[in-house]
Every structure is written in structure tokens, then in C-alpha cells.
Design an enzyme around this catalytic site. Structure first.
Site, PDB file in Angstrom:
ATOM      1  N   ASN A  31     -17.020  48.507  -6.849  1.00 26.09           N
ATOM      2  CA  ASN A  31     -18.365  48.990  -7.184  1.00 26.09           C
ATOM      3  C   ASN A  31     -18.294  50.185  -8.130  1.00 26.09           C
ATOM      4  OD1 ASN A  31     -20.532  47.454  -5.835  1.00 26.09           O
ATOM      5  ND2 ASN A  31     -19.404  47.981  -3.969  1.00 26.09           N
TER       6      ASN A  31
ATOM      7  N   SER B 210     -25.051  52.529   8.507  1.00 19.88           N
ATOM      8  CA  SER B 210     -26.306  52.087   7.901  1.00 19.88           C
ATOM      9  C   SER B 210     -27.353  51.826   8.968  1.00 19.88           C
ATOM     10  CB  SER B 210     -26.056  50.794   7.112  1.00 19.88           C
ATOM     11  OG  SER B 210     -27.268  50.158   6.776  1.00 19.88           O
TER      12      SER B 210
ATOM     13  N   TYR C  12     -23.317  41.800   6.694  1.00 16.41           N
ATOM     14  CA  TYR C  12     -23.053  43.177   6.253  1.00 16.41           C
ATOM     15  C   TYR C  12     -23.375  44.158   7.376  1.00 16.41           C
ATOM     16  CZ  TYR C  12     -24.233  47.741   4.356  1.00 16.41           C
ATOM     17  OH  TYR C  12     -24.348  49.098   4.173  1.00 16.41           O
TER      18      TYR C  12
ATOM     19  N   LYS D 283     -20.898  46.837   9.806  1.00 18.43           N
ATOM     20  CA  LYS D 283     -21.139  48.264  10.069  1.00 18.43           C
ATOM     21  C   LYS D 283     -21.182  48.513  11.581  1.00 18.43           C
ATOM     22  CE  LYS D 283     -21.559  50.128   5.919  1.00 18.43           C
ATOM     23  NZ  LYS D 283     -20.544  51.078   5.420  1.00 18.43           N
TER      24      LYS D 283
END
Length: 350
Positions: A37, A132, A157, A161
Site C-alpha cells: 500500500n 478497527s 478483513y 482484526k
């Protein structure tokens, strides 16, 4: 002698802003990143890190490293005596995680296990983890506090987490000399006030604000607003947006909390205020002076009507509170986008 802090994924959007705050707070960051990223700049250094060096007139130690490379990680820990680790590295696109779940589980979970095991072997026991609000799943009550049930995640995703949080919690229970702060982010937006670093999505943006900014700058034709029949102020989804610099300052507060031998702690980082998609569009129109075209599209599967934080625990225990308002978030985002119309790759801000 300043403390040396390892920053994994430190060339990405949130990681790079935390590197700025670490240096300004007197820490010495060592950054590792695998460029998943990040944009490669001169000399093989991420462009974000190169720009931070210019902003702060400093040099930053950087290593191109994937956390799946266990020997490479071991080598780094043998070279340095880290006081703590900030762990940002990981795949992070919700939609992509639904399409490629095994890749997300392999990369995010294996990387984190490698990191924890190497930390343990080298007696580094202090960790700040980038988690998150997705771990909360569909909100059962609003605002969401840290006691809200977790684990009912709506995508792989979010599950990664949640699983990593559970790994860290269990490890801290087993190893009493470990301290960890798990930071559950809401929706980071904005950019550094210099306009030199910001969010530079690779490909089509997955998040609302980078997409809106790209429509404003002319890179995208039109924004699709997914659903306008939610039970909200104007029918569009409501989220808690937080300035990325406020978020980064929260990590410094978390790092200081580790010094209290705090065990494993969990904090929300949000503002406590929700804004709708259309309110965000209007705010960006004001910041940019541009009309932002949008069209109403059907709801997306897995989307929820409203999600915003109760951030009072972080204020009480970390002494941290978000300072920047919506207007400032949008102004800083627009400064970054207008100075870097095509992001880091061919941006004008050096």
C-alpha cells in the site's frame, strides 16, 4: 537516548502519519513495509517516507520487509533493541477480503503471529496494534463503546482484526510482562497539514472520502451513493470520521500508556459524531469549491445504516481526544489531493 520503535506498515496512510508524530514526540522509528500500500520513491525508499524526511529535515531508517519473511524479521530484531512495536501492516480492503478470504487470513494472521513470536524471542513486550471498528460488526447500540460485543464481523478483513486482537489478548494473559494497546479506529480521513503526505489508494478507492476527492479533482466522473433509504438524517449511511493526525496522536498516547504496565487495553479512536454520505459530499464541495457529481445506487450487501464511537474511555485513560473538526478534515484532504492530483506516483508536492 531516544527510544527505538518498530513501525510495521509504516509507509502506508495511517502508518506514515504515525511516523511523523513519533519523530515529533522524540522517538526514533524504524519503518518496515512491503509496498503493498505504498509507492516506491527514489533509492527504493517509499515516497511517503522520503517526503517525511523532507518535512521534518531528518533521516528515517527503512527496510523493505514482508512480515511473512520470518528470517528477515529475526535479523531486524537482532540488529535493534526495540522498546515497542506499532503494528499497522496488513491487507485492508473489505471488498477484496470477501473475494480472497484465504489470502487475507494467510497474510494478516501469519504476519501477526510471526511478529508476536519474534517479539517474544527478543524480549520486546510492548505493542500498539492497529485494529478497527469492523470488529464490532452490526451495531447493537449507538454510540459504540468498548464493551459492545465483538466478533460478529461481516467480512474476512474484520475477522482477521478480531482474530489478531484475540491472539494478543491471550498472549498477554499467558505472559504477564506483556503490555498491549488495541486501537479500534473508526473512519480515518484528512492528511498532514503540509499537503505532502496523505491517502493514496492503489486503484479505485475503497473508502468514501478518497473517492469524493478524486471526483472533485477530475480523476473520477461521479460518486455512487449506495442507498438513500436508511433510517438516517438524509437516508444515506452515517459514519464517524476522524482526522488521521488525531488518530496518529492517539497512537503516541497509547505508547505512553504501555509504560504503566497496563496489560492488554482496548480503546476506540473516533470523534463520537456521525456524518452522512451526503453531508460529507457537501463538506468536500465547500472545501474544494467544486461541484461533486453523485448518483444514488442500490444498497451494498453488508452495509449498515449508522456507526459512530463512544470515545470517552480514551479521553479518560489516555488523555486523548480528537481535536480537528469536519471542516479541517476536508480542507486538509483537499490540500493533499489538489497538490498531488495523481497521488504519490506523479504528485507535484516534493
Amino acid at each position: 537516548m531516544s527510544e527505538t520503535v518498530l513501525v510495521t506498515g509504516g509507509a502506508g496512510y495511517i502508518g506514515s502519519h504515525c511516523v511523523v508524530e513519533l519523530i515529533e514526540a522524540g522517538y526514533q522509528p524504524v519503518v518496515v513495509d512491503n509496498f503493498s500500500n505504498a509507492v516506491r520513491g527514489d533509492g527504493g525508499v517509499p515516497e511517503s517516507i522520503r517526503r517525511i524526511e523532507k518535512i521534518l529535515d531528518t533521516s528515517i531508517e527503512f527496510h523493505e520487509l514482508d512480515l511473512l519473511d520470518r528470517p528477515g524479521l529475526e535479523k531486524l530484531f537482532k540488529k535493534h533493541s526495540f522498546s515497542a512495536v506499532m503494528h499497522f501492516a496488513g491487507l485492508k480492503a473489505v471488498g477484496e477480503s470477501v473475494e480472497q478470504p484465504l489470502r487475507y487470513y494467510r497474510v494478516n494472521l501469519t504476519a501477526s503471529m510471526n511478529l508476536l513470536e519474534v517479539m517474544q524471542a527478543h524480549r520486546v513486550h510492548d505493542l500498539v496494534f492497529s485494529s478497527s471498528a469492523t470488529v464490532y460488526g452490526d451495531p447493537q447500540h449507538l454510540p459504540i463503546d468498548e464493551q459492545h460485543p465483538v466478533g460478529g464481523c461481516t467480512n474476512p478483513y474484520g475477522k482477521t482484526k478480531y482474530f489478531i486482537e484475540e491472539m494478543i489478548k491471550d498472549h498477554c494473559k499467558a505472559e504477564k510482562n506483556w503490555n498491549a494497546v488495541l486501537l479500534r479506529y473508526f473512519n480515518p480521513i484528512g492528511a498532514h497539514a503540509s499537503g505532502r503526505i496523505g491517502e493514496d489508494p492503489q486503484g479505485i478507492p475503497n473508502n468514501l472520502l478518497p473517492y469524493v476527492a478524486q471526483v472533485a479533482i477530475g480523476r473520477r466522473e461521479c460518486l455512487s451513493v449506495f442507498g438513500n433509504d436508511y433510517d438516517t438524517v438524509d437516508g444515506t449511511g452515517v459514519r464517524d470520521y476522524i482526522h488521521v493526525v488525531d488518530l496518529a496522536k492517539g497512537h503516541i498516547a497509547a505508547l505512553k500508556k504501555l509504560k504503566d504496565n497496563c496489560g492488554c487495553k482496548v480503546y476506540n479512536l473516533g470523534t463520537g459524531h456521525g456524518y452522512s454520505v451526503l453531508q460529507m459530499v457537501k463538506a468536500m464541495e465547500k472545501a474544494s469549491g467544486k461541484e461533486i457529481l453523485y448518483k444514488i445506487a442500490p444498497r451494498r450487501g453488508g452495509d449498515i445504516a449508522s456507526c459512530y464511537a463512544d470515545p470517552r474511555l480514551a479521553e479518560k485513560e489516555l488523555g486523548w481526544k480528537a481535536e480537528f473538526d469536519l471542516e479541517r478534515m476536508c480542507e486538509d484532504l483537499w490540500r493533499w489531493q489538489s497538490m498531488n492530483p495523481t497521488g504519490f506516483s506523479r504528485g507535484t508536492a516534493s
